[in-house]
Design an enzyme around this catalytic site. Sequence first.
Site, PDB file in Angstrom:
ATOM      1  CG  HIS A 206     -40.676  -7.366  -3.289  1.00 42.21           C
ATOM      2  ND1 HIS A 206     -41.853  -6.653  -3.301  1.00 42.21           N
ATOM      3  CD2 HIS A 206     -40.343  -7.587  -4.579  1.00 42.21           C
ATOM      4  CE1 HIS A 206     -42.241  -6.476  -4.567  1.00 42.21           C
ATOM      5  NE2 HIS A 206     -41.328  -7.035  -5.357  1.00 42.21           N
TER       6      HIS A 206
ATOM      7  CE  LYS B  27      -2.890   2.674   3.150  1.00 42.95           C
ATOM      8  NZ  LYS B  27      -4.138   2.860   2.369  1.00 42.95           N
TER       9      LYS B  27
ATOM     10  CG  HIS C 166     -18.161   7.144  -4.097  1.00 40.95           C
ATOM     11  ND1 HIS C 166     -19.526   6.937  -4.155  1.00 40.95           N
ATOM     12  CD2 HIS C 166     -17.722   6.429  -3.042  1.00 40.95           C
ATOM     13  CE1 HIS C 166     -19.873   6.122  -3.179  1.00 40.95           C
ATOM     14  NE2 HIS C 166     -18.807   5.806  -2.490  1.00 40.95           N
TER      15      HIS C 166
ATOM     16  NE  ARG D 140      -9.111   3.778   0.743  1.00 45.84           N
ATOM     17  CZ  ARG D 140      -9.786   4.878   0.404  1.00 45.84           C
ATOM     18  NH1 ARG D 140      -9.397   5.609  -0.612  1.00 45.84           N
ATOM     19  NH2 ARG D 140     -10.851   5.239   1.071  1.00 45.84           N
ATOM     20  CB  CYS D 141      -6.197  -2.370   3.829  1.00 42.24           C
ATOM     21  SG  CYS D 141      -4.854  -2.729   2.713  1.00 42.24           S
TER      22      CYS D 141
END
Length: 784
Positions: free
Chosen positions: A681, A41, A724, A544-545
Amino acid sequence: SSATPSLPCATASRRPRFYVARAMSSHIVGYPRIGPKRELKFALESFWDGKTNVDDLQNVAANLRKSIWKHMAHAGIKYIPSNTFSYYDQMLDTTAMLGAVPSRYGWESGEIGFDVYFSMARGNASAHAMEMTKWFDTNYHYIVPELGPDVNFSYASHKAVVEFKEAKALGIDTVPVLIGPMTYLLLSKPAKGVEKSFCLLSLIDKILPVYKEVLADLKSAGARWIQFDEPILVMDLDTSQLQAFSDAYSHMESSLAGLNVLIATYFADVPAEAYKTLMSLKCVTGFGFDLVRGLETLDLIKMNFPRGKLLFAGVVDGRNIWANDLSASLKTLQTLEDIVGKEKVVVSTSCSLLHTAVDLVNEMKLDKELKSWLAFAAQKVVEVNALAKSFSGAKDEALFSSNSMRQASRRSSPRVTNAAVQQDVDAVKKSDHHRSTEVSVRLQAQQKKLNLPALPTTTIGSFPQTTDLRRIRREFKAKKISEVDYVQTIKEEYEKVIKLQEELGIDVLVHGEAERNDMVEFFGEQLSGFAFTSNGWVQSYGSRCVKPPIIYGDITRPKAMTVFWSSMAQKMTQRPMKGMLTGPVTILNWSFVRNDQPRHETCFQIALAIKDEVEDLEKAGVTVIQIDEAALREGLPLRKSEQKFYLDWAVHAFRITNSGVQDSTQIHTHMCYSNFNDIIHSIIDMDADVITIENSRSDEKLLSVFHEGVKYGAGIGPGVYDIHSPRIPSTEEIAERINKMLAVLDSKVLWVNPDCGLKTRNYSEVKSALSNMVAAAKLIRSQL
Ligand code: GLN
Ligand code: ZN
């Protein structure tokens, strides 16, 4: 028998020869690549920021791959996967391998490099990113291939063979892993401009030649195995899809000659028809099954398993963090061995370990007892091997006995079982829970109290989370600032957010969630039965984690969790202020859950805790309460046959939380992620007074159900803009959206709100967007 493929394995030389008669071997489907401390990351993000160069990134990646391979080799794993590493996503890797780059990225030919690769993943100045969606029912997101009749497939990324050679150079013989052609195509979508009805499977003849090239390449690099991941087989495929499946693999037969072929399935059991198709494939050496989630597969295996083939038995859970019950797994493996024969069973993980945390070694804060109940990816590799070894006669008695002691300690721990909670849940399960008055009548009672205009405006809960805010929360947690100072800072933040909403003219306010780091963690930390890791990260998408809490015991709420904050906020304004809670299903779906009781039991326990919170809020004078069920849809089981049961208990759990409130208390809920049309529903069945729902990224697909005549009498706020994206929607654009909604929804039920919380945006974006939103609502109001 001679059909058994042989491969030199790391431990072979250590095995005494007379044990060979019980040689069960070991395999790992795939492994997390983010690194034990999210090394990948940080390497990716600094590369993207231009702070480091290609070499830096590649070095970090190569070191991660090396340590993963070495770990597996040292543990004694026989079939070690390669090409399960990815710089972003394995589906995107496959898109690169096939040269299926959408034209907007300007790529034409040659090996695909980081530029094009990351542009597809993240977009660039001139082309937006490819869409991302959930990988089956996990919280991992893949990049959706965009395909059409005009794509020119070509062998454009040699990653699989490069990684195979890299491992080989380290002295490790690996099983290269490819996403199978059927899973790849069936998870794709028709590119823009291509008709929605375009048959993606019609592309099979175009992609198979590329797969064949890859296979040839791997063979000449010395590969003896190939693993095709075909999890799509656990879905409800129809006859023609299954036919296409066998055709595809028959088509590759000549290229597969000389290779041992494993087809891995996971995440659920393989339906009977698909199982039949799979078993009839000639070119396959072994089949992999998830025996943690797919209990029915065992029956199918009992009925029919072709002689001489290998069974890769996924008994070690790849999606959870619990230590395996080794003796229970051993029993399963023995049963399997009796059915398929000696030497035919390979011990494996239920799916790729990508979906679990990386390494327990880095957990310094978990208490010893709890830690002894857990196994992350690195420990699961050891478990797989321990199971295999015990079959080859080299049972590690010490390990097995410590494992059974740990299992026993977990079973009998008073931290796990709370008889009172269990009784409450038993009672609650037996009865149904409904608010006593019908929704239209409730809405009238609420309107009397709230006196809202038509098309009321609201937001979903969070306001921008500044670095200052994050620092304050961190410092308070680390006891570096006093509680008084902390409360004061948060209060000032509320004041700012409330003033802003009042100035903007929003009707139903939120406090902005400044006191929360995460919508699940915030509650988990205050409930008993939850534990938190320091490094239990799981990749969600790209770099991303997420760090899911661990639910290990029966859940109670020692004291009120939000009443202090929500009543403080309510006192700061004349307008209605929403009390903000996370719902039981979402807390459940975003946590690592217990494997010693069914999910719904745990969910009902959470529901009872949230019910107490709802009622305490109501007593404190909070008259609008939002119970977020952001993750309700994503917990939907993959197989249609299991969906009704899930929806029934999930909706029931939600209703438990609020069936006891007065008519005049308005219950909101909120849901993220598109594709709720199939559960509309159940959404109605939740019987909330108002639902706000993400909508704008799914081409207003949601509205189509109302076009089709579904009646919805409660309040509903389909998001009017996408939070976003940093783009500011104009007033006209939002007004047009509202008008489209009014074409199918009564103006009496429609609410106006963004798609989701505003946490990830900055204040200047939020101000402009909300101001346009309120202007649009007012404009349409004046035209009603
Ligand atoms: N109330 C939460 C927020 O606004 C909801 C987040 C979500 O739906 N994911 O942040
Ligand atoms: Zn949301």
